[in-house]
Design a protein around this motif. Structure first.
Motif, mmCIF file in Angstrom:
data_model
loop_
_atom_site.group_PDB
_atom_site.id
_atom_site.type_symbol
_atom_site.label_atom_id
_atom_site.label_comp_id
_atom_site.label_asym_id
_atom_site.label_seq_id
_atom_site.Cartn_x
_atom_site.Cartn_y
_atom_site.Cartn_z
ATOM 1 N N ASP A 128 0.882 -1.164 0.000
ATOM 2 C CA ASP A 128 0.000 0.000 0.000
ATOM 3 C C ASP A 128 0.920 1.214 0.000
ATOM 4 O O ASP A 128 1.663 1.443 0.970
ATOM 5 N N VAL A 129 0.903 1.992 -1.068
ATOM 6 C CA VAL A 129 1.881 3.070 -1.205
ATOM 7 C C VAL A 129 1.624 4.233 -0.258
ATOM 8 O O VAL A 129 2.428 5.177 -0.208
ATOM 9 N N THR A 130 0.550 4.188 0.511
ATOM 10 C CA THR A 130 0.360 5.216 1.539
ATOM 11 C C THR A 130 1.106 4.870 2.818
ATOM 12 O O THR A 130 1.161 5.684 3.740
ATOM 13 N N SER A 131 1.681 3.674 2.882
ATOM 14 C CA SER A 131 2.340 3.205 4.101
ATOM 15 C C SER A 131 3.853 3.247 3.954
ATOM 16 O O SER A 131 4.425 2.532 3.122
ATOM 17 N N GLU A 132 4.505 4.060 4.765
ATOM 18 C CA GLU A 132 5.963 4.091 4.749
ATOM 19 C C GLU A 132 6.554 2.726 5.060
ATOM 20 O O GLU A 132 7.545 2.301 4.454
ATOM 21 N N GLU A 133 5.946 2.037 6.033
ATOM 22 C CA GLU A 133 6.467 0.732 6.446
ATOM 23 C C GLU A 133 6.374 -0.283 5.312
ATOM 24 O O GLU A 133 7.313 -1.054 5.076
ATOM 25 N N GLN A 134 5.237 -0.301 4.607
ATOM 26 C CA GLN A 134 5.083 -1.264 3.521
ATOM 27 C C GLN A 134 5.996 -0.946 2.343
ATOM 28 O O GLN A 134 6.516 -1.853 1.682
ATOM 29 N N ILE A 135 6.204 0.321 2.081
ATOM 30 C CA ILE A 135 7.132 0.694 1.006
ATOM 31 C C ILE A 135 8.557 0.268 1.366
ATOM 32 O O ILE A 135 9.277 -0.304 0.542
ATOM 33 N N ALA A 136 8.963 0.536 2.598
ATOM 34 C CA ALA A 136 10.301 0.110 3.027
ATOM 35 C C ALA A 136 10.433 -1.406 2.920
ATOM 36 O O ALA A 136 11.474 -1.920 2.475
ATOM 37 N N ALA A 137 9.385 -2.141 3.309
ATOM 38 C CA ALA A 137 9.418 -3.600 3.225
ATOM 39 C C ALA A 137 9.513 -4.060 1.780
ATOM 40 O O ALA A 137 10.217 -5.038 1.466
ATOM 41 N N ALA A 138 8.812 -3.370 0.869
ATOM 42 C CA ALA A 138 8.869 -3.738 -0.545
ATOM 43 C C ALA A 138 10.277 -3.582 -1.102
ATOM 44 O O ALA A 138 10.763 -4.430 -1.859
ATOM 45 N N PHE A 139 10.954 -2.506 -0.724
ATOM 46 C CA PHE A 139 12.322 -2.310 -1.198
ATOM 47 C C PHE A 139 13.279 -3.302 -0.541
ATOM 48 O O PHE A 139 14.244 -3.745 -1.180
ATOM 49 N N ARG A 140 13.019 -3.667 0.708
ATOM 50 C CA ARG A 140 13.840 -4.717 1.333
ATOM 51 C C ARG A 140 13.704 -6.019 0.558
ATOM 52 O O ARG A 140 14.692 -6.706 0.278
ATOM 53 N N ASP A 141 12.469 -6.369 0.215
ATOM 54 C CA ASP A 141 12.254 -7.587 -0.570
ATOM 55 C C ASP A 141 12.945 -7.492 -1.927
ATOM 56 O O ASP A 141 13.506 -8.475 -2.431
ATOM 57 N N ALA A 142 12.908 -6.316 -2.525
ATOM 58 C CA ALA A 142 13.512 -6.122 -3.843
ATOM 59 C C ALA A 142 15.020 -6.335 -3.808
ATOM 60 O O ALA A 142 15.586 -7.035 -4.656
ATOM 61 N N VAL A 143 15.686 -5.731 -2.827
ATOM 62 C CA VAL A 143 17.152 -5.845 -2.787
ATOM 63 C C VAL A 143 17.591 -7.245 -2.375
ATOM 64 O O VAL A 143 18.662 -7.709 -2.782
ATOM 65 N N LEU A 144 16.779 -7.941 -1.596
ATOM 66 C CA LEU A 144 17.126 -9.320 -1.261
ATOM 67 C C LEU A 144 16.890 -10.241 -2.450
ATOM 68 O O LEU A 144 17.580 -11.252 -2.607
ATOM 69 N N ALA A 145 15.928 -9.896 -3.298
ATOM 70 C CA ALA A 145 15.643 -10.722 -4.470
ATOM 71 C C ALA A 145 16.658 -10.516 -5.584
ATOM 72 O O ALA A 145 17.102 -11.486 -6.223
ATOM 73 N N PHE A 146 17.062 -9.273 -5.823
ATOM 74 C CA PHE A 146 17.886 -8.972 -6.996
ATOM 75 C C PHE A 146 19.140 -8.159 -6.692
ATOM 76 O O PHE A 146 19.851 -7.778 -7.616
ATOM 77 N N GLY A 147 19.403 -7.856 -5.439
ATOM 78 C CA GLY A 147 20.615 -7.134 -5.088
ATOM 79 C C GLY A 147 20.426 -5.639 -4.930
ATOM 80 O O GLY A 147 21.197 -4.990 -4.231
#
Length: 679
Positions: free
Chosen positions: A476-495
């Motif tokens: 949910d792009v209104t959530s700072e926490e969810q956005i941070a989690a999405a980027f954490r998942d992204a960098v763990l998936a692809f660096g």
């Protein structure tokens, strides 16, 4: 290609052996079968050999992946063999042995299969077999493990001479079912496909049992104080914090895609006392170090310190690693050696956290990590019964910078425009976002499909090719926490992340007097605030990576065009449009380009229009909803309907490598609306 029964049996055996990672690594090893077929030219019998071709994988081998050669001609090459110093010339000679079109390109191991006097031959890279092959007293241990049923072959680089060596040893040991190849792997044979497979599995499983029964309990030594694995949530949080900086280290020579693993095998290895010594010795099996480089970069700090200290130390170690690799190249290169391919590590080990691996794409990065786990297993086995003794550094160099390996690399197809780029697209579960994600993957990018609807995101990621191409995150792009989690998942998936598309949105279309404060806040929270939050998190990652980057806003014609009954949506789009200009000015010093796309009238395939916006706009214009796309097209200069793929084309145009000096631009994708021309 013939559908000969022996070739059919060979494929089945290959699939069974390749399906179990205990038997061989990805794309490692090769299998063959010999048989008699009819020569279409003479009508007489001809002896053929089918063998896995260069670059194939046993687990997924198809008939097209087999090379077919005439045995009489292949064996006649012994008469013209110029000796070990010129044995590379024999690879080109294999082409003159092909039967018909020959199928796949023959690999360097073709001689091993053709010269060994057995109907069926398997050459495999099992961890258990390589552990014996890389033990300091491997020959003695092989005899202790197998008696006289498996012979020892001293290290020799793959090639024609190795085939001659194995053939001679088999002839001198008629009771043997196979050999252990020093520093390399195993080879087994049989009169039938079933017997060959049985012999291969016997060697592998017997070596496994021998290592388990004879080996000491903790071959890597005790756990170092403070180096034990962090709890899962904590170590993945730390891995995500480190990932962009580690990717910067691995990408100094050329951009790389990353992979992270915190498997038990890795965590145990980097926690124990012997890991610095063993890691410095490097990997041994040629398949291993061609994927992982000669040795990894190992962080020498426990995970109890700060992330900042770890980053600083990694940068120091990287400078040392590059100097050491360049020195390794200088020690062994001669006038005919290919140029140094790069001095960055492919494997980075972080105690308490896990392993980062890198490659030209996600699959290559993932497989490099899998190969290093193979290497850990080999080291464990060798240290359990002896000591790990890989082949000499000079031999590793000969293989890494082998002319045949260089030629193989040069035959690789040119990378796609977005190769090594990692993209995160919001609102990618449908409509425009899905079309953008699809186009970016088609152009070589890895994509993080971010959407509020988890089911839609997962379906799109699967459609795009699964985890080596795309992963889904719920956000949910209104959530700072969810956005941070999405980027954490992204960098763990692809660096890391290189390309972000702010596409998520809704549209509330009402007259001013009917627009509530809640309508206004919701519209702005999702698109203005959401885009800001996503861009801020993207900038953090991109700055840490030092690779530049792209941020693209999917704004709207309405950002510059004033229409009726649309105050909340259009004002929000104007906000997004100015964010493009503001961020382009601020982030340019980091090589981050920020641009926008202004679509209009994207009805077909649009999630916003399907969610009620289409009905509202149709009512505003006094037309039927199903005719809305046609209506929008007719009011444009070009009289063409705009589709999601057209917006995706604009995103690619901005990020595909041709507009390297463009930032702060808005590209209209509206088929021509004069009132929305940018001034």
């Amino acid at each position: 290609m013939s559908t000969h029964p022996e070739a059919h049996a060979l494929l089945g055996r290959s699939h069974r052996l390749g399906a179990d990672p205990r038997n061989t690594n990805y794309a490692g090893g090769n299998t063959s079968a010999k048989g008699t077929d009819t020569d279409p030219v003479t009508g007489g019998d001809v002896e053929l050999m089918w063998v896995k071709g260069s670059g194939g994988d046993l687990g997924t081998l198809t008939e097209a992946g087999l090379a077919a050669l005439r045995l009489d001609r292949l064996r006649a090459l012994k008469n013209v063999y110029p000796g070990v110093e010129r044995e590379d010339e024999m690879v080109a000679a294999f082409d003159y042995c092909l039967h018909g079109k020959g199928g796949a390109a023959p690999s360097i191991d073709t001689a091993m299969h053709g010269l060994v006097d057995a109907a069926h031959v398997d050459h495999l890279h099992p961890d258990s077999g390589i552990a014996l092959a890389c033990a300091a007293d491997g020959e003695k241990l092989t005899a202790e493990c197998f008696g006289d049923t498996v012979a020892w072959v001293p290290w020799r680089r793959p090639g024609f001479q190795l085939g001659l060596d194995i053939a001679a040893i088999k002839a001198a040991n008629p009771q043997a079912i196979g050999v252990v190849l020093g520093g390399h792997g195993i080879t087994a044979w049989g009169d039938t496909s079933e017997e060959c497979e049985r012999n291969s599995l016997h060697i592998i499983r017997t070596a496994e049992a021998f290592l388990a029964e004879k080996g000491k309990a903790d071959p890597f030594g005790p756990v170092l104080d403070g180096f034990a694995a962090l709890p899962e949530d904590e170590r993945r949080e730390r891995a995500a914090a480190l990932a962009p900086y580690v990717r910067a280290i691995a990408s100094q020579d050329r951009p790389q895609v990353g992979h992270f693993t915190d498997s038990d095998a890795v965590l145990d290895f980097v926690a124990r006392a012997e890991h610095p010594r063993l890691a410095a010795l490097g990997t041994s099996c040629p398949d291993h170090f061609l994927r992982t480089k000669v040795r990894p970069l190992v962080l020498d700090l426990p995970p109890t310190g700060t992330v900042e200290d770890a980053i600083a130390r990694l940068k120091e170690l990287h400078a040392e690693y590059r100097e050491e690799y360049a020195a390794y190249y200088r020690r062994h290169a001669d006038a005919d050696s290919p140029a140094m391919r790069g001095a960055d590590p492919a494997i980075v080990l972080v105690p308490g956290v896990g392993m980062f691996s890198f490659g030209k794409d996600k699959q290559t990065a993932r497989v490099a990590g899998e190969f290093y786990v193979n290497a850990i297993n080999v080291m464990r086995g060798a240290e359990a019964v002896s000591s790990y003794a890989p082949i000499e550094e000079s031999e590793k160099f000969r293989i890494e910078y082998w002319a045949l390996e260089e030629a193989k690399l040069r035959r690789m197809p040119a990378p796609k425009p977005l190769a090594t780029r990692v993209a995160l697209v919001t609102g990618a579960g449908s409509g425009i976002g899905k079309a953008i994600a699809r186009r970016l993957v088609a152009e070589g990018a890895c994509v993080v499909v971010a959407d509020l609807d988890a089911g839609n995101a997962a379906a799109v990621a699967e459609e795009l090719g699964g985890a080596d191409k795309a992963v889904a995150v719920t956000v949910d792009v209104t959530s700072e926490e969810q956005i941070a989690a999405a980027f954490r998942d992204a960098v763990l998936a692809f660096g890391g992340v290189d390309l972000v598309v702010n596409n998520a949105g809704i549209s509330i279309s009402k007259p001013l007097l009917e627009t509530t404060a809640r309508d206004w806040d919701l519209q702005h929270d999702i698109m203005a605030r959401g885009s800001f939050l996503v861009s801020r998190e993207a900038a953090r990652v991109m700055i840490a990576q030092e690779l530049g980057g792209d941020i693209v806003y999917i704004a709207s014609k309405n950002a510059v065009f004033a229409g009726p009954n649309n105050i909340a949506y259009s004002a929000t789009k104007a906000d997004q449009a100015h964010q493009v200009r503001l961020l382009a000015a601020e982030l340019g010093e980091h090589g981050i380009r920020v641009n926008g796309v202004n679509p209009d009238g994207v009805v077909r395939g649009s999630g916003i229009f399907a969610g009620g916006w289409g009905a509202q706009r149709a009512a505003t214009y006094g037309i039927e909803e199903e005719k809305l796309g046609e209506f929008y097209a007719q009011r444009t200069i070009l009289k063409r309907e705009v589709l999601p793929d057209h917006v995706a084309n604009a995103v690619f145009a901005l990020t595909g490598g041709e507009l390297t000096h463009t930032t702060g631009l808005h590209v209209p994708v509206d088929a021509g609306v004069a009132a929305a021309f940018l001034r």
